[in-house]
Design a protein around this motif. Sequence first.
Motif, short mmCIF file in Angstrom:
data_model
loop_
_atom_site.label_atom_id
_atom_site.label_comp_id
_atom_site.label_asym_id
_atom_site.label_seq_id
_atom_site.Cartn_x
_atom_site.Cartn_y
_atom_site.Cartn_z
N SER A 1 0.83 -1.21 0.00
CA SER A 1 0.00 0.00 0.00
C SER A 1 0.85 1.25 0.00
N HIS A 2 0.25 2.33 -0.41
CA HIS A 2 0.91 3.63 -0.58
C HIS A 2 0.59 4.50 0.62
N VAL A 3 1.63 5.07 1.23
CA VAL A 3 1.45 5.98 2.36
C VAL A 3 2.15 7.29 2.04
N ALA A 4 1.40 8.38 2.06
CA ALA A 4 1.96 9.71 1.78
C ALA A 4 1.90 10.56 3.03
N ALA A 5 3.00 11.23 3.34
CA ALA A 5 3.07 12.15 4.48
C ALA A 5 3.06 13.57 3.94
N PHE A 6 2.03 14.34 4.31
CA PHE A 6 1.87 15.70 3.81
C PHE A 6 2.18 16.72 4.90
N GLU A 7 2.91 17.74 4.52
CA GLU A 7 3.11 18.91 5.36
C GLU A 7 2.25 20.03 4.76
N VAL A 8 1.17 20.36 5.47
CA VAL A 8 0.19 21.32 4.95
C VAL A 8 0.27 22.61 5.76
N THR B 1 -3.64 7.39 2.95
CA THR B 1 -3.47 6.03 2.44
C THR B 1 -4.83 5.47 2.02
N ASP B 2 -4.98 4.83 0.86
CA ASP B 2 -3.98 4.46 -0.10
C ASP B 2 -4.36 5.15 -1.41
N ALA B 3 -3.47 5.99 -1.91
CA ALA B 3 -3.79 6.81 -3.07
C ALA B 3 -3.19 6.28 -4.36
N ALA B 4 -2.62 5.06 -4.36
CA ALA B 4 -1.92 4.64 -5.56
C ALA B 4 -1.96 3.15 -5.86
N GLY C 1 -11.39 15.40 15.13
CA GLY C 1 -10.68 16.49 14.48
C GLY C 1 -9.17 16.42 14.60
N GLN C 2 -8.65 15.32 15.14
CA GLN C 2 -7.21 15.23 15.39
C GLN C 2 -6.54 14.08 14.63
N ALA C 3 -7.10 13.67 13.52
CA ALA C 3 -6.59 12.52 12.79
C ALA C 3 -5.16 12.75 12.30
N ASP C 4 -4.36 11.69 12.41
CA ASP C 4 -3.02 11.68 11.81
C ASP C 4 -3.03 10.95 10.47
N ILE C 5 -3.84 9.89 10.39
CA ILE C 5 -3.89 9.05 9.19
C ILE C 5 -5.29 9.10 8.61
N LEU C 6 -5.39 9.46 7.34
CA LEU C 6 -6.66 9.48 6.62
C LEU C 6 -6.72 8.26 5.72
N LEU C 7 -7.66 7.35 6.02
CA LEU C 7 -7.88 6.16 5.20
C LEU C 7 -8.94 6.50 4.16
N VAL C 8 -8.55 6.55 2.89
CA VAL C 8 -9.50 6.89 1.84
C VAL C 8 -10.26 5.64 1.41
N PRO C 9 -11.49 5.79 0.91
CA PRO C 9 -12.30 4.61 0.57
C PRO C 9 -11.86 3.87 -0.68
N ASN C 10 -11.23 4.58 -1.62
CA ASN C 10 -10.80 3.94 -2.86
C ASN C 10 -9.71 4.80 -3.52
N VAL C 11 -9.12 4.27 -4.57
CA VAL C 11 -7.97 4.94 -5.18
C VAL C 11 -8.36 6.26 -5.84
N GLU C 12 -9.61 6.36 -6.36
CA GLU C 12 -10.02 7.63 -6.97
C GLU C 12 -10.06 8.75 -5.94
N LEU D 1 -7.58 13.52 -3.51
CA LEU D 1 -7.13 14.18 -2.30
C LEU D 1 -5.64 14.48 -2.36
N TYR D 2 -4.86 13.50 -2.81
CA TYR D 2 -3.41 13.64 -2.92
C TYR D 2 -3.05 14.84 -3.81
N LYS D 3 -3.64 14.88 -5.00
CA LYS D 3 -3.28 15.94 -5.95
C LYS D 3 -3.88 17.28 -5.56
#
Length: 301
Positions: free
Chosen positions: A124-131, A141-144, A237-248, A253-255
Amino acid sequence: MKLDDLIKQASSSEDNVVSVACAADMEVLEAVNMAIELDMASFRLYDDEHKLKEMIITNFPHLLNHPKIFRHHVKNQQQAAISAVKSVRLNEANVLMKGHIPTAVILKAVLHPDYGLRTGSVLSHVAAFEVNGMDRLIFVTDAAMNISPDLEQKVKIIQNAVMVAHAVGILNPKVAPLAAIETVNPVMQTTLDAAALVVMNTRGQITGCVIDGPVALDNAISVEAAHSKGLKGQYAGQADILLVPNVEAGNILYKSLIYFAKAKVGAVIVGAKAPIVLTSRSDSAESKLNSIALAICTSQE
């Protein structure tokens, strides 16, 4: 925590070796150069020797005979992928990196039954974002990799992401299974899966984290939004990890974070024998460096 903290953490560890398939690419070599300057790792570069040497001489001449750069001639992309993967399997490297090569080619080598890097887990793909404006890194996860994961796959995707979070010092990450609503709706499979994940977490089937969902994006990352919705969870409101429902959803979200929010990112594929830096050809050298750092930190875990 910022991505610079990951770079410092990766640079403080020793004996890291990154194996790069098809390294003759300007953004890849710039990321390699940046990592070398930070004393982050040694690199095994696989590509056509003439092409690779010419590119290094023209753009990074100080890397030509650098003691942490090892060039290996290969005839084509397939051989580059196989050789880079084998070097990881033989413990000559602890991170695999995709260079200027199609994802399908390198993944074919990774998944090969004889010399590949499969462990029996889900990749699985895990991306760490600095926003900007966020007080923490946000992992997506998982965007890819996984197109439409079922409940069993989501469990393994969460476990992979939690392992990455632990590797960078987040000891009890908060996981938010994203959905469009915060209530369980029998006709929305995403909400049913989220509720099941919460129960599995509370019963000790998924450990090392706290899971709360289903939850919409705003209420996952904003305490104010969660309170305005009346969400009572301890970590609303304090999530560290966002589990997306599907790759789309993950891809969008990633882009969106990169192009609309101008977020910085580092990403890694986990679930194999070693972390895999599988960035896009369009990713900047900075993103590739962040990904190398995240992969090195993950390899230590």
